[in-house]
Scaffold this motif. Sequence first.
Motif, PDB file in Angstrom:
ATOM      1  N   ARG A  63      25.297   9.645  69.977  1.00  0.00           N
ATOM      2  CA  ARG A  63      24.975   7.991  70.437  1.00  0.00           C
ATOM      3  C   ARG A  63      24.913   7.020  69.375  1.00  0.00           C
ATOM      4  NH1 ARG A  63      23.684   9.256  75.127  1.00  0.00           N
ATOM      5  NH2 ARG A  63      21.704   9.108  75.383  1.00  0.00           N
ATOM      6  N   THR A  64      23.529   7.050  68.881  1.00  0.00           N
ATOM      7  CA  THR A  64      23.094   6.423  68.088  1.00  0.00           C
ATOM      8  C   THR A  64      23.199   5.855  67.204  1.00  0.00           C
ATOM      9  OG1 THR A  64      20.611   7.034  69.342  1.00  0.00           O
ATOM     10  CG2 THR A  64      20.780   5.891  66.859  1.00  0.00           C
ATOM     11  N   VAL A  65      24.059   7.101  66.274  1.00  0.00           N
ATOM     12  CA  VAL A  65      25.370   7.051  65.225  1.00  0.00           C
ATOM     13  C   VAL A  65      25.906   6.318  65.458  1.00  0.00           C
ATOM     14  CG1 VAL A  65      27.316   8.053  63.299  1.00  0.00           C
ATOM     15  CG2 VAL A  65      24.366   8.838  63.804  1.00  0.00           C
ATOM     16  N   ASP A  66      26.905   6.344  66.960  1.00  0.00           N
ATOM     17  CA  ASP A  66      28.191   5.804  67.280  1.00  0.00           C
ATOM     18  C   ASP A  66      27.591   3.670  67.142  1.00  0.00           C
ATOM     19  OD1 ASP A  66      29.714   7.720  66.728  1.00  0.00           O
ATOM     20  OD2 ASP A  66      29.862   8.041  68.700  1.00  0.00           O
ATOM     21  N   GLN A  67      26.380   3.969  68.022  1.00  0.00           N
ATOM     22  CA  GLN A  67      25.507   2.345  68.189  1.00  0.00           C
ATOM     23  C   GLN A  67      25.407   2.043  66.980  1.00  0.00           C
ATOM     24  OE1 GLN A  67      22.983   2.837  71.478  1.00  0.00           O
ATOM     25  NE2 GLN A  67      24.197   3.086  72.459  1.00  0.00           N
ATOM     26  N   ALA A  68      24.892   2.084  66.115  1.00  0.00           N
ATOM     27  CA  ALA A  68      24.710   1.730  65.044  1.00  0.00           C
ATOM     28  C   ALA A  68      25.798   1.552  64.009  1.00  0.00           C
ATOM     29  CB  ALA A  68      23.731   2.816  64.077  1.00  0.00           C
ATOM     30  N   ILE A  69      26.417   1.833  63.684  1.00  0.00           N
ATOM     31  CA  ILE A  69      27.881   1.815  63.089  1.00  0.00           C
ATOM     32  C   ILE A  69      28.992   0.572  64.180  1.00  0.00           C
ATOM     33  CG2 ILE A  69      30.534   2.452  62.201  1.00  0.00           C
ATOM     34  CD1 ILE A  69      29.535   5.598  62.583  1.00  0.00           C
ATOM     35  N   GLY A  70      27.956   0.825  65.332  1.00  0.00           N
ATOM     36  CA  GLY A  70      28.917  -0.501  65.509  1.00  0.00           C
ATOM     37  C   GLY A  70      27.984  -2.274  65.308  1.00  0.00           C
ATOM     38  N   LEU A  71      26.684  -1.563  65.072  1.00  0.00           N
ATOM     39  CA  LEU A  71      26.287  -2.860  64.921  1.00  0.00           C
ATOM     40  C   LEU A  71      25.823  -3.276  63.218  1.00  0.00           C
ATOM     41  CD1 LEU A  71      23.077  -4.225  65.277  1.00  0.00           C
ATOM     42  CD2 LEU A  71      21.661  -2.935  64.790  1.00  0.00           C
ATOM     43  N   LEU A  72      26.486  -2.461  62.738  1.00  0.00           N
ATOM     44  CA  LEU A  72      26.113  -2.891  61.485  1.00  0.00           C
ATOM     45  C   LEU A  72      28.121  -3.201  61.092  1.00  0.00           C
ATOM     46  CD1 LEU A  72      25.867  -2.135  58.307  1.00  0.00           C
ATOM     47  CD2 LEU A  72      26.791  -0.160  58.058  1.00  0.00           C
ATOM     48  N   SER A 100      15.701  10.518  61.506  1.00  0.00           N
ATOM     49  CA  SER A 100      15.967  11.386  60.184  1.00  0.00           C
ATOM     50  C   SER A 100      17.463  11.772  60.212  1.00  0.00           C
ATOM     51  CB  SER A 100      15.293  12.512  59.431  1.00  0.00           C
ATOM     52  OG  SER A 100      13.154  11.711  58.892  1.00  0.00           O
ATOM     53  N   SER A 101      17.402  12.292  61.737  1.00  0.00           N
ATOM     54  CA  SER A 101      18.616  13.184  61.762  1.00  0.00           C
ATOM     55  C   SER A 101      20.496  11.955  61.969  1.00  0.00           C
ATOM     56  CB  SER A 101      18.749  13.731  63.164  1.00  0.00           C
ATOM     57  OG  SER A 101      17.767  14.887  63.090  1.00  0.00           O
ATOM     58  N   VAL A 102      20.219  10.356  61.827  1.00  0.00           N
ATOM     59  CA  VAL A 102      20.723   9.467  62.153  1.00  0.00           C
ATOM     60  C   VAL A 102      20.842   9.269  60.730  1.00  0.00           C
ATOM     61  CG1 VAL A 102      20.864   7.351  62.849  1.00  0.00           C
ATOM     62  CG2 VAL A 102      20.379   9.169  64.488  1.00  0.00           C
ATOM     63  N   CYS A 103      19.585   9.129  60.061  1.00  0.00           N
ATOM     64  CA  CYS A 103      20.389   8.587  58.871  1.00  0.00           C
ATOM     65  C   CYS A 103      21.346   9.113  57.972  1.00  0.00           C
ATOM     66  CB  CYS A 103      18.121   8.524  58.309  1.00  0.00           C
ATOM     67  SG  CYS A 103      18.140   8.420  56.262  1.00  0.00           S
ATOM     68  N   GLN A 104      20.516  10.947  58.449  1.00  0.00           N
ATOM     69  CA  GLN A 104      21.580  12.042  57.303  1.00  0.00           C
ATOM     70  C   GLN A 104      22.777  12.038  57.970  1.00  0.00           C
ATOM     71  OE1 GLN A 104      19.600  15.644  58.299  1.00  0.00           O
ATOM     72  NE2 GLN A 104      18.579  15.632  56.269  1.00  0.00           N
ATOM     73  N   ALA A 107      24.279   8.679  55.872  1.00  0.00           N
ATOM     74  CA  ALA A 107      24.513   8.781  55.109  1.00  0.00           C
ATOM     75  C   ALA A 107      25.676   9.219  54.093  1.00  0.00           C
ATOM     76  CB  ALA A 107      23.151   9.548  54.378  1.00  0.00           C
ATOM     77  N   GLY A 108      26.314  10.253  55.163  1.00  0.00           N
ATOM     78  CA  GLY A 108      26.851  11.454  55.046  1.00  0.00           C
ATOM     79  C   GLY A 108      28.424  11.068  55.734  1.00  0.00           C
ATOM     80  N   VAL A 113      21.543   3.831  53.599  1.00  0.00           N
ATOM     81  CA  VAL A 113      21.142   3.875  54.948  1.00  0.00           C
ATOM     82  C   VAL A 113      20.060   4.399  53.668  1.00  0.00           C
ATOM     83  CG1 VAL A 113      21.928   6.268  55.691  1.00  0.00           C
ATOM     84  CG2 VAL A 113      20.691   3.875  57.248  1.00  0.00           C
ATOM     85  N   GLU A 114      18.483   3.549  54.972  1.00  0.00           N
ATOM     86  CA  GLU A 114      17.322   4.504  54.419  1.00  0.00           C
ATOM     87  C   GLU A 114      16.552   4.322  56.110  1.00  0.00           C
ATOM     88  OE1 GLU A 114      14.247   0.807  52.775  1.00  0.00           O
ATOM     89  OE2 GLU A 114      16.453   0.951  52.177  1.00  0.00           O
ATOM     90  N   VAL A 115      15.538   5.360  55.928  1.00  0.00           N
ATOM     91  CA  VAL A 115      14.874   5.618  56.807  1.00  0.00           C
ATOM     92  C   VAL A 115      13.281   5.020  56.284  1.00  0.00           C
ATOM     93  CG1 VAL A 115      14.496   7.932  56.667  1.00  0.00           C
ATOM     94  CG2 VAL A 115      13.809   6.963  58.504  1.00  0.00           C
TER      95      VAL A 115
END
Length: 127
Positions: A63-72, A100-104, A107-108, A113-115
């Motif tokens: 969910r955080t990855v999806d929201q981060a992509i939306g924010l980007l 760290s997991s969201v960053c990975q 990046a994948g 992205v940096e953490v």
Amino acid sequence: MVIQSFGYLHEVPDASGGALLVDLRQSLRNPADDPALIEMTGLDDAVISHVLETSGAFEVIVRTVDQAIGLLEVNGPRNRIARVLIGCQGGRHRSVVVASSVCQALAGRGIRVEVEHLHVDRPVRRD
């Protein structure tokens, strides 16, 4: 994109400017409750396993990855850095693992992205 882990017991980073704020204090079990893990951090394998094996951890990360992509997508065209702030109680365990997991994951997907783990080296707080 910048992802920052932090502890609410220390200081909450400034979330103004449209940062995504993720609060893990109630959603994932706290490794600090285990005497064998309390002095470790979310950079240690035992803590990583503990957090990722918690029910709901995978869903929080996805969910955080999806929201981060939306924010980007919102901030990117304006040449603004998208920030994701991930907090837990002390900033040493859960937030570090999830950040760290969201960053990975990002990046994948080819996202730059940096953490930054703001409080990972702070002393354990028991309050």
